[in-house]
Design a protein around this motif. Sequence first.
Motif, PDB file in Angstrom:
ATOM      1  N   MET A  96      79.517  47.165  51.337  1.00  0.00           N
ATOM      2  CA  MET A  96      79.275  47.513  50.241  1.00  0.00           C
ATOM      3  C   MET A  96      78.040  48.110  49.902  1.00  0.00           C
ATOM      4  O   MET A  96      77.602  48.761  50.912  1.00  0.00           O
ATOM      5  N   ASN A  97      77.694  48.316  48.874  1.00  0.00           N
ATOM      6  CA  ASN A  97      76.189  49.232  48.413  1.00  0.00           C
ATOM      7  C   ASN A  97      75.169  48.522  48.805  1.00  0.00           C
ATOM      8  O   ASN A  97      74.654  47.676  48.230  1.00  0.00           O
ATOM      9  N   PRO A  98      74.445  48.878  50.032  1.00  0.00           N
ATOM     10  CA  PRO A  98      72.935  48.133  50.324  1.00  0.00           C
ATOM     11  C   PRO A  98      71.844  48.400  49.461  1.00  0.00           C
ATOM     12  O   PRO A  98      71.248  47.398  49.279  1.00  0.00           O
ATOM     13  N   LYS A  99      71.790  49.562  48.930  1.00  0.00           N
ATOM     14  CA  LYS A  99      70.611  49.809  48.144  1.00  0.00           C
ATOM     15  C   LYS A  99      70.767  48.930  46.842  1.00  0.00           C
ATOM     16  O   LYS A  99      69.626  48.468  46.522  1.00  0.00           O
ATOM     17  N   LEU A 100      71.860  48.704  46.143  1.00  0.00           N
ATOM     18  CA  LEU A 100      72.097  48.172  45.101  1.00  0.00           C
ATOM     19  C   LEU A 100      71.978  46.639  45.464  1.00  0.00           C
ATOM     20  O   LEU A 100      71.063  45.862  44.550  1.00  0.00           O
ATOM     21  N   ALA A 101      72.153  46.063  46.468  1.00  0.00           N
ATOM     22  CA  ALA A 101      71.905  44.589  46.769  1.00  0.00           C
ATOM     23  C   ALA A 101      70.473  44.362  47.266  1.00  0.00           C
ATOM     24  O   ALA A 101      70.045  43.336  46.672  1.00  0.00           O
ATOM     25  N   LYS A 102      69.810  45.480  47.879  1.00  0.00           N
ATOM     26  CA  LYS A 102      68.481  45.292  47.870  1.00  0.00           C
ATOM     27  C   LYS A 102      67.668  45.219  46.753  1.00  0.00           C
ATOM     28  O   LYS A 102      66.605  44.546  46.695  1.00  0.00           O
ATOM     29  N   ARG A 103      68.073  46.074  45.708  1.00  0.00           N
ATOM     30  CA  ARG A 103      67.407  46.159  44.531  1.00  0.00           C
ATOM     31  C   ARG A 103      67.555  44.741  43.858  1.00  0.00           C
ATOM     32  O   ARG A 103      66.688  44.029  43.365  1.00  0.00           O
ATOM     33  N   ALA A 104      68.812  44.148  43.798  1.00  0.00           N
ATOM     34  CA  ALA A 104      68.939  42.915  43.080  1.00  0.00           C
ATOM     35  C   ALA A 104      68.376  41.486  43.821  1.00  0.00           C
ATOM     36  O   ALA A 104      67.600  40.867  43.237  1.00  0.00           O
ATOM     37  N   GLY A 105      68.112  41.801  45.148  1.00  0.00           N
ATOM     38  CA  GLY A 105      67.471  40.890  45.937  1.00  0.00           C
ATOM     39  C   GLY A 105      65.757  40.923  45.650  1.00  0.00           C
ATOM     40  O   GLY A 105      65.335  39.797  45.554  1.00  0.00           O
ATOM     41  N   LEU A 106      65.426  42.022  45.551  1.00  0.00           N
ATOM     42  CA  LEU A 106      64.004  42.125  45.094  1.00  0.00           C
ATOM     43  C   LEU A 106      63.698  41.581  43.933  1.00  0.00           C
ATOM     44  O   LEU A 106      62.666  40.926  43.706  1.00  0.00           O
ATOM     45  N   LEU A 107      64.505  41.910  42.945  1.00  0.00           N
ATOM     46  CA  LEU A 107      64.341  41.292  41.304  1.00  0.00           C
ATOM     47  C   LEU A 107      64.858  39.964  41.129  1.00  0.00           C
ATOM     48  O   LEU A 107      64.539  39.622  39.921  1.00  0.00           O
ATOM     49  N   HIS A 108      65.317  39.325  41.886  1.00  0.00           N
ATOM     50  CA  HIS A 108      65.838  38.103  41.795  1.00  0.00           C
ATOM     51  C   HIS A 108      65.175  37.137  41.071  1.00  0.00           C
ATOM     52  O   HIS A 108      65.564  36.093  40.343  1.00  0.00           O
ATOM     53  N   ASP A 109      63.720  37.194  41.462  1.00  0.00           N
ATOM     54  CA  ASP A 109      62.991  35.877  40.918  1.00  0.00           C
ATOM     55  C   ASP A 109      62.035  36.515  40.290  1.00  0.00           C
ATOM     56  O   ASP A 109      60.902  36.023  39.871  1.00  0.00           O
ATOM     57  N   ILE A 110      62.160  37.789  39.346  1.00  0.00           N
ATOM     58  CA  ILE A 110      61.067  38.267  38.436  1.00  0.00           C
ATOM     59  C   ILE A 110      60.842  37.394  37.197  1.00  0.00           C
ATOM     60  O   ILE A 110      59.963  37.241  36.370  1.00  0.00           O
TER      61      ILE A 110
END
Length: 521
Positions: free
Chosen positions: A357-371
């Motif tokens: 899958m798209n690792p950049k999109l997943a990494k973006r969502a992982g960083l922002l998941h607890d904002i």
Amino acid sequence: MDQAIISILIGAISLIIGVVAGRFIFAKNTKKQIEDAENQAQTILKEAELRAETVKKEKQLEAKERFVQLKAEHDKEILEKNRKIGDIENRIKQKEISINQKEAAIEKQVKENEAIKENLNRQIELVNHKRTELEKHQEEHIRRLEKIAGLSAEEAKSQLIESLKQEAHSQALALQQEIIEEAKQKANKEARKIVIQSIQRTAAEQTIENTVTVFNLETDEIKGQIIGREGRNIRAIEAATGVDLIVDDTPEAIILSSFDPLRREIARLSLQRLVADGRIHPARIEEVVEKTRRQLEEQVMEIGERTVIEMGIHGLHKELIRIVGKMRFRSSYGQNLLMHSRETANLCGIMAAELGMNPKLAKRAGLLHDIGKVPDEETELSHALLGAKLAEKYGENPAVVNAIGAHHDEMEMLYVISPIIQACDAISGARPGARREIMQQYLQRIKDLENLALAYQGVEKAYAIQAGRELRVIVEADKVTDVDSDKLSFEIAQKIQTEMTYPGQIKVTVIREKRAVNVAR
């Protein structure tokens, strides 16, 4: 006198003779020039006539050549058109032949279909006749069976259907269980492989965050300056920072107490500057606290920008970058929120890459998941829904918005990366040393977990093991069947998920065991 006249006469005669001779010579030269000019004109005329004749012949030759060329091209075009017309005529003839053949075949097929239809009608009439006879024989047979068995046809049919239904149900359950077990084996094997690879490729430190910060002093004499006359300085610090200062008998230390790590950091830095400056009074305190607050805001932005650059995330809104920076001063169950988000982002990127899958999109969502855990104002929304709302507000990808809102199952998972974010969040929070809980809260959670399982009918015992990561439920074999065990395990897991708050995930295992004991004497 006579001599002079004679000289004059001689001169005049000589002049007249000279003039006459000159005119004669001039006329002679003029005549010669005219003749030469006429000869030259005649020569030019002859040359012009020859040149004109040559040009005329050349033009005639060019005209003939052009005519021949045009005629050849015209003949070629006519031949090409004739060839195309011939090809078209041939295709038309072939189509006519094909159409004629198809018409003949269709006519033949129609005749055959009519013959088949007539034959089929005869067969149908025969079948109907045989069916009528068979129905008569069947009715007679059923009457004889009813007379022999003492049951009506409807009663026998009901018994047969019920028997077949029970048999099919048992076979379906067995087949369902077999398929589920096989799928679980394959899924667990693949999931274990991906999770292990993701964890092994991510190095993370253990973190412990407290709700207090200890500010060390060089000497205890400074405590008096911080307290001030009648406590005015300490009250000013507490009012300006929103942090409680605990000055006790602890040597060379002051405790800063607040549930907001950002406030504690502002208070710590402000105290550090006030002590270094030596001027501690309410006006100076307010000035230093305000200056520290502004500098910490700049530091927050710097932390956020450095984080997104290191993670390789681009195009993030400035407000989201500020929220990411504020995560550095927040904690969740004792785990630093920024470190947790970075770890989750790295895990998401690795897992997404393993799954193609798209690792950049997943990494973006992982960083922002607890904002949603660092809001600027109080709200009734949960942190997952608040985070999704913030991400949507600042123009994030819909897949990222859904992953943030669904990582605690508070929204429906609409994109493939959503379960990846949920799994990586659980991995980061569940690893040993990542989080800590107060002992009393931990024991209460374990007790509530066991009581939740004991509330179900047929449950004999329930044990929470592995620090509350697994719940073992022992049921009474006489009251709960194997099918009921699967259902009970699912229901308990759903109830835990909806009614309890816990880090990571909890495995529910239902054990059904029947023992037959006899004593030989």
